[in-house]
Design a protein around this motif. Structure first.
Motif, PDB file in Angstrom:
ATOM      1  N   ARG A 119     -26.537 -22.255 -27.296  1.00 19.40           N
ATOM      2  CA  ARG A 119     -27.596 -22.279 -26.270  1.00 19.40           C
ATOM      3  C   ARG A 119     -27.570 -23.583 -25.483  1.00 19.40           C
ATOM      4  NH1 ARG A 119     -31.621 -20.813 -30.820  1.00 19.40           N
ATOM      5  NH2 ARG A 119     -31.229 -18.588 -31.137  1.00 19.40           N
ATOM      6  N   ILE A 120     -27.386 -24.696 -26.192  1.00 16.15           N
ATOM      7  CA  ILE A 120     -27.367 -26.006 -25.544  1.00 16.15           C
ATOM      8  C   ILE A 120     -26.180 -26.132 -24.600  1.00 16.15           C
ATOM      9  CG2 ILE A 120     -26.953 -28.474 -25.983  1.00 16.15           C
ATOM     10  CD1 ILE A 120     -28.713 -28.165 -28.489  1.00 16.15           C
ATOM     11  N   VAL A 121     -25.016 -25.721 -25.060  1.00 12.55           N
ATOM     12  CA  VAL A 121     -23.811 -25.839 -24.240  1.00 12.55           C
ATOM     13  C   VAL A 121     -23.863 -24.897 -23.043  1.00 12.55           C
ATOM     14  CG1 VAL A 121     -21.309 -25.463 -24.218  1.00 12.55           C
ATOM     15  CG2 VAL A 121     -22.373 -26.712 -26.108  1.00 12.55           C
ATOM     16  N   ILE A 122     -24.382 -23.706 -23.230  1.00 10.01           N
ATOM     17  CA  ILE A 122     -24.518 -22.758 -22.118  1.00 10.01           C
ATOM     18  C   ILE A 122     -25.329 -23.376 -20.980  1.00 10.01           C
ATOM     19  CG2 ILE A 122     -25.720 -20.634 -21.410  1.00 10.01           C
ATOM     20  CD1 ILE A 122     -23.079 -19.992 -22.640  1.00 10.01           C
ATOM     21  N   LYS A 123     -26.298 -24.214 -21.322  1.00 12.95           N
ATOM     22  CA  LYS A 123     -27.136 -24.874 -20.313  1.00 12.95           C
ATOM     23  C   LYS A 123     -26.435 -26.056 -19.659  1.00 12.95           C
ATOM     24  CE  LYS A 123     -30.703 -25.594 -22.995  1.00 12.95           C
ATOM     25  NZ  LYS A 123     -32.071 -25.993 -23.431  1.00 12.95           N
ATOM     26  N   GLY A 124     -25.211 -26.362 -20.112  1.00  9.13           N
ATOM     27  CA  GLY A 124     -24.457 -27.440 -19.500  1.00  9.13           C
ATOM     28  C   GLY A 124     -24.602 -28.779 -20.190  1.00  9.13           C
ATOM     29  N   GLU A 125     -25.207 -28.785 -21.375  1.00 10.04           N
ATOM     30  CA  GLU A 125     -25.388 -30.019 -22.117  1.00 10.04           C
ATOM     31  C   GLU A 125     -24.347 -30.119 -23.230  1.00 10.04           C
ATOM     32  OE1 GLU A 125     -29.421 -30.240 -23.476  1.00 10.04           O
ATOM     33  OE2 GLU A 125     -30.222 -29.532 -21.560  1.00 10.04           O
ATOM     34  N   ARG A 126     -24.142 -31.342 -23.729  1.00  8.68           N
ATOM     35  CA  ARG A 126     -23.172 -31.573 -24.802  1.00  8.68           C
ATOM     36  C   ARG A 126     -23.836 -31.420 -26.168  1.00  8.68           C
ATOM     37  NH1 ARG A 126     -18.073 -32.308 -22.134  1.00  8.68           N
ATOM     38  NH2 ARG A 126     -18.730 -32.735 -20.018  1.00  8.68           N
ATOM     39  N   TYR A 127     -23.018 -31.018 -27.137  1.00 11.17           N
ATOM     40  CA  TYR A 127     -23.553 -30.894 -28.500  1.00 11.17           C
ATOM     41  C   TYR A 127     -22.501 -31.334 -29.514  1.00 11.17           C
ATOM     42  CZ  TYR A 127     -25.674 -29.157 -32.739  1.00 11.17           C
ATOM     43  OH  TYR A 127     -26.222 -29.087 -33.994  1.00 11.17           O
ATOM     44  N   VAL A 128     -22.938 -32.188 -30.437  1.00 15.49           N
ATOM     45  CA  VAL A 128     -22.097 -32.544 -31.576  1.00 15.49           C
ATOM     46  C   VAL A 128     -22.940 -32.417 -32.830  1.00 15.49           C
ATOM     47  CG1 VAL A 128     -22.594 -35.032 -31.404  1.00 15.49           C
ATOM     48  CG2 VAL A 128     -20.533 -34.259 -32.564  1.00 15.49           C
ATOM     49  N   SER A 129     -22.385 -31.793 -33.841  1.00  7.64           N
ATOM     50  CA  SER A 129     -23.128 -31.542 -35.068  1.00  7.64           C
ATOM     51  C   SER A 129     -23.490 -32.847 -35.775  1.00  7.64           C
ATOM     52  CB  SER A 129     -22.288 -30.674 -36.010  1.00  7.64           C
ATOM     53  OG  SER A 129     -22.935 -30.568 -37.268  1.00  7.64           O
TER      54      SER A 129
END
Length: 216
Positions: A119-129
């Motif tokens: 969901r976060i990446v779809i919005k164009g934001e970065r994500y790292v666990s």
């Protein structure tokens, strides 16, 4: 009745059970438009279907997931890539972000985290666990708002260049900025790649030209 748009996802994993598990988890919320089992098939399918996101195993056969990610970011910049890996270490994560990934997850992540990351990446934001080393989070933050292509240097990149130009070693720079020498090296070579600099000497010349450091 209004039909709500469902983001389109491709899954790339050479382990059928894992790929099917990912599909089962994601298709309740997203449209899984294809499942492939090697890097070349991933690139071909991305070109043909133009999905919103590709969930990619880092170690695919024929063409590994990281190389495939870099290729996708060059030919289909609108397609966001999330790398999943059995190696939950900062080096793998840093390499993934350097090659244009928008997210990195270890395969030990929970279903809930996978869904949140997508969901976060779809919005164009970065994500790292958070399961990945904290040092990687520092690297990931440097890419916030970045397309993965050359652009203005970040504050941290400027700090690294300035300290290196002052004659400090990577270890000393790391101590000053409270990061590891690996992080310093990552920023240094990222800047050199962005600016097409071929040596440490050229990096120092750049710092002097941009008045990032003054010598008496």
């Amino acid at each position: 009745m209004i039909n709500r748009y469902r983001p389109r996802i491709i899954i790339a994993d050479d382990h059928t059970l894992i790929a099917e598990a990912f599909k089962g988890v994601l298709e309740t919320e997203f449209d899984v438009v294809a499942v492939v089992n090697n890097g070349q098939a991933l690139i071909d399918t991305v070109c043909r279907l133009n999905p919103d996101l590709a969930l990619v195993d880092a170690y695919l056969p024929m063409l590994n997931g990281l190389d495939a990610c870099e290729h996708i970011r060059r030919i289909k910049r609108t397609v966001k890539v999330v790398i999943v890996t059995t190696n939950a270490d900062r080096d793998t994560a840093a390499d993934a972000f350097r090659r244009g990934a928008f997210g990195v997850l270890p395969k030990t992540s929970t279903v809930a985290e996978l869904q949140i990351a997508i969901r976060i990446v779809i919005k164009g934001e970065r994500y790292v666990s958070p399961l990945i080393a904290r040092d990687t989070f520092d690297l990931q933050m440097e890419f916030e708002g970045s397309t993965g292509f050359p652009g203005p240097l970040t504050i941290r990149q400027k700090q690294v260049v300035q300290l290196l130009a002052e004659g400090k070693s990577m270890k000393e720079v790391g101590l000053d900025l409270t990061v590891t020498p690996r992080t310093v090296a990552f920023h240094k070579y990222r800047v050199m790649h962005m600016l097409h600099l071929k040596s440490h000497a050229e990096l120092i010349q750049y710092a002097m030209k941009e008045h990032m450091v003054a010598f008496e």
